[in-house]
Each structure stands twice: as C-alpha cells, then as structure tokens.
Design a protein around this motif. Structure first.
Motif, mmCIF file in Angstrom:
data_model
loop_
_atom_site.group_PDB
_atom_site.id
_atom_site.type_symbol
_atom_site.label_atom_id
_atom_site.label_comp_id
_atom_site.label_asym_id
_atom_site.label_seq_id
_atom_site.Cartn_x
_atom_site.Cartn_y
_atom_site.Cartn_z
ATOM 1 N N PRO A 195 6.286 1.693 7.295
ATOM 2 C CA PRO A 195 7.188 2.584 8.027
ATOM 3 C C PRO A 195 7.272 3.921 7.296
ATOM 4 C CG PRO A 195 8.460 0.987 6.787
ATOM 5 C CD PRO A 195 7.007 0.653 6.570
ATOM 6 N N VAL A 196 6.470 4.870 7.676
ATOM 7 C CA VAL A 196 6.294 6.110 6.932
ATOM 8 C C VAL A 196 7.583 6.920 6.848
ATOM 9 C CG1 VAL A 196 5.041 8.286 6.841
ATOM 10 C CG2 VAL A 196 3.864 6.202 7.502
ATOM 11 N N GLY A 197 8.297 7.029 7.944
ATOM 12 C CA GLY A 197 9.485 7.867 7.974
ATOM 13 C C GLY A 197 10.554 7.488 6.972
ATOM 14 N N THR A 198 10.613 6.224 6.589
ATOM 15 C CA THR A 198 11.645 5.776 5.639
ATOM 16 C C THR A 198 11.109 5.545 4.236
ATOM 17 O OG1 THR A 198 11.291 3.478 6.302
ATOM 18 C CG2 THR A 198 13.016 4.709 7.463
ATOM 19 N N THR A 199 9.797 5.717 4.022
ATOM 20 C CA THR A 199 9.231 5.430 2.699
ATOM 21 C C THR A 199 8.476 6.609 2.099
ATOM 22 O OG1 THR A 199 7.198 4.537 3.665
ATOM 23 C CG2 THR A 199 8.974 2.971 3.218
ATOM 24 N N ILE A 240 -10.864 16.714 1.254
ATOM 25 C CA ILE A 240 -9.799 15.981 0.566
ATOM 26 C C ILE A 240 -10.457 14.772 -0.094
ATOM 27 C CG2 ILE A 240 -7.668 14.706 0.897
ATOM 28 C CD1 ILE A 240 -7.063 16.653 3.213
ATOM 29 N N HIS A 241 -10.311 14.646 -1.415
ATOM 30 C CA HIS A 241 -11.129 13.700 -2.179
ATOM 31 C C HIS A 241 -10.520 12.318 -2.391
ATOM 32 C CE1 HIS A 241 -14.133 16.694 -3.227
ATOM 33 N NE2 HIS A 241 -13.137 17.534 -3.409
ATOM 34 N N GLU A 242 -9.249 12.203 -2.613
ATOM 35 C CA GLU A 242 -8.657 10.934 -3.028
ATOM 36 C C GLU A 242 -7.811 10.329 -1.913
ATOM 37 O OE1 GLU A 242 -9.473 9.538 -5.868
ATOM 38 O OE2 GLU A 242 -10.660 11.261 -6.453
ATOM 39 N N PHE A 243 -7.343 9.075 -2.130
ATOM 40 C CA PHE A 243 -6.590 8.382 -1.090
ATOM 41 C C PHE A 243 -5.207 9.006 -0.882
ATOM 42 C CE2 PHE A 243 -3.447 5.231 0.188
ATOM 43 C CZ PHE A 243 -3.940 4.951 1.451
ATOM 44 N N PHE A 294 9.596 10.440 11.875
ATOM 45 C CA PHE A 294 10.513 9.552 11.167
ATOM 46 C C PHE A 294 10.555 8.145 11.759
ATOM 47 C CE2 PHE A 294 12.339 13.559 9.513
ATOM 48 C CZ PHE A 294 12.184 13.258 8.174
ATOM 49 N N GLN A 295 9.985 7.956 12.946
ATOM 50 C CA GLN A 295 9.895 6.629 13.551
ATOM 51 C C GLN A 295 8.489 6.036 13.458
ATOM 52 O OE1 GLN A 295 11.171 7.537 17.516
ATOM 53 N NE2 GLN A 295 13.335 7.523 16.968
ATOM 54 N N TRP A 296 7.568 6.755 12.824
ATOM 55 C CA TRP A 296 6.164 6.365 12.774
ATOM 56 C C TRP A 296 5.959 5.137 11.894
ATOM 57 C CZ3 TRP A 296 2.230 9.213 9.274
ATOM 58 C CH2 TRP A 296 0.945 8.731 9.496
ATOM 59 N N PHE A 297 5.286 4.146 12.432
ATOM 60 C CA PHE A 297 4.866 2.971 11.663
ATOM 61 C C PHE A 297 3.351 3.035 11.572
ATOM 62 C CE2 PHE A 297 3.923 -1.366 10.589
ATOM 63 C CZ PHE A 297 4.974 -1.709 9.757
ATOM 64 N N ASP A 298 2.844 3.257 10.359
ATOM 65 C CA ASP A 298 1.418 3.471 10.135
ATOM 66 C C ASP A 298 0.723 2.151 9.846
ATOM 67 O OD1 ASP A 298 -1.047 4.548 9.577
ATOM 68 O OD2 ASP A 298 -0.494 5.236 7.571
ATOM 69 N N TYR A 299 -0.133 1.733 10.764
ATOM 70 C CA TYR A 299 -0.876 0.485 10.589
ATOM 71 C C TYR A 299 -2.142 0.667 9.769
ATOM 72 C CZ TYR A 299 2.245 -1.491 14.039
ATOM 73 O OH TYR A 299 3.364 -1.924 14.702
ATOM 74 N N MET A 300 -2.499 1.921 9.441
ATOM 75 C CA MET A 300 -3.723 2.172 8.681
ATOM 76 C C MET A 300 -3.501 2.125 7.170
ATOM 77 S SD MET A 300 -5.501 5.150 10.960
ATOM 78 C CE MET A 300 -6.846 5.337 9.822
ATOM 79 N N SER A 301 -2.274 2.095 6.716
ATOM 80 C CA SER A 301 -2.016 2.004 5.277
ATOM 81 C C SER A 301 -1.280 0.697 4.988
ATOM 82 C CB SER A 301 -1.200 3.204 4.794
ATOM 83 O OG SER A 301 0.024 3.276 5.460
ATOM 84 N N TRP A 302 -1.374 0.263 3.770
ATOM 85 C CA TRP A 302 -0.788 -0.999 3.316
ATOM 86 C C TRP A 302 -1.243 -2.156 4.206
ATOM 87 C CZ3 TRP A 302 5.031 0.152 1.983
ATOM 88 C CH2 TRP A 302 5.082 1.089 0.940
ATOM 89 N N TYR A 303 -2.542 -2.203 4.461
ATOM 90 C CA TYR A 303 -3.130 -3.231 5.304
ATOM 91 C C TYR A 303 -2.851 -4.612 4.724
ATOM 92 C CZ TYR A 303 -6.546 -5.818 7.958
ATOM 93 O OH TYR A 303 -7.143 -6.725 8.776
ATOM 94 N N PRO A 304 -2.561 -5.628 5.458
ATOM 95 C CA PRO A 304 -2.460 -5.736 6.911
ATOM 96 C C PRO A 304 -1.043 -5.500 7.438
ATOM 97 C CG PRO A 304 -2.361 -7.932 6.006
ATOM 98 C CD PRO A 304 -2.491 -6.971 4.836
#
Length: 107
Positions: A50-54, A12-15, A36-46
C-alpha cells in the motif's frame, strides 16, 4: 552526480530510484487522491504494497511540481519525467552546496 548521466545516458540504475520514479509517474498520471489509495502489486511480490501509507512522498510531490512548472513554460521548457528524475539529484546537490556555503560563510 552528472558523471553517470554523461557516461550511460539518462537511465535510472537501481531498484529504489526506479520505484520512486514509478511512484512519481503514478502521482503525475492519476493525481493525489489515487496516489494515497494506490496498492502496488509490482513491489514486495507476491503480497504487494500500500504505497500511499508506506512512503515518504516529498520527493514525488517535488518532482511532479517541477514537471508541471516546466510544462507551463511550453514545448521549449518541457522535459520527460524520466529526465527530470535523473537531473533532480544534481540540481538539489548544487542548491544544498550553495546553502551550506552561505551557512558556513563568516563575514
């Protein structure tokens, strides 16, 4: 779609595709409710995200459904989630081309 796989392998090549792969992997490992409840701390640093709603989760749900169908076929049919996410654009491109041909076909 398959040229990059032939030249560089199943990578997988791109972000954006990599984020979608991570989201698909999370959905496959943790299920729908946690997805749907996952909050991803690895994206949109710092701040995190909230992945499930976006996210538009259609691609992730489709990839997980195909993965589960292939897994039911046994060891011969099974493929890794990474390989599946690399091949889905090519498969869907073929399907879209055939459907477009049927729509444009004149009797």
């Amino acid at each position: 779609r398959l040229l990059s796989i032939v030249e560089y392998g199943r990578v997988i090549h791109e972000f954006d595709p990599y984020f979608n792969f991570r989201a698909t992997e999370y959905l496959y490992e943790h299920g729908v409710k946690k997805f749907f409840q996952w909050f991803d701390y690895m994206s949109w640093y710092p701040l995190g995200r909230p992945v499930g709603t976006t996210i538009y989760p259609g691609m992730q749900f489709t990839a997980v459904a195909i993965k589960k169908l292939l897994d039911m076929g046994g060891e011969r049919m099974s493929m890794s989630l990474n390989d599946l996410c690399c091949f889905i654009p090519a498969w869907f491109g073929v399907i879209a081309s055939i459907l477009t041909g049927f729509i444009a076909y004149e009797c």
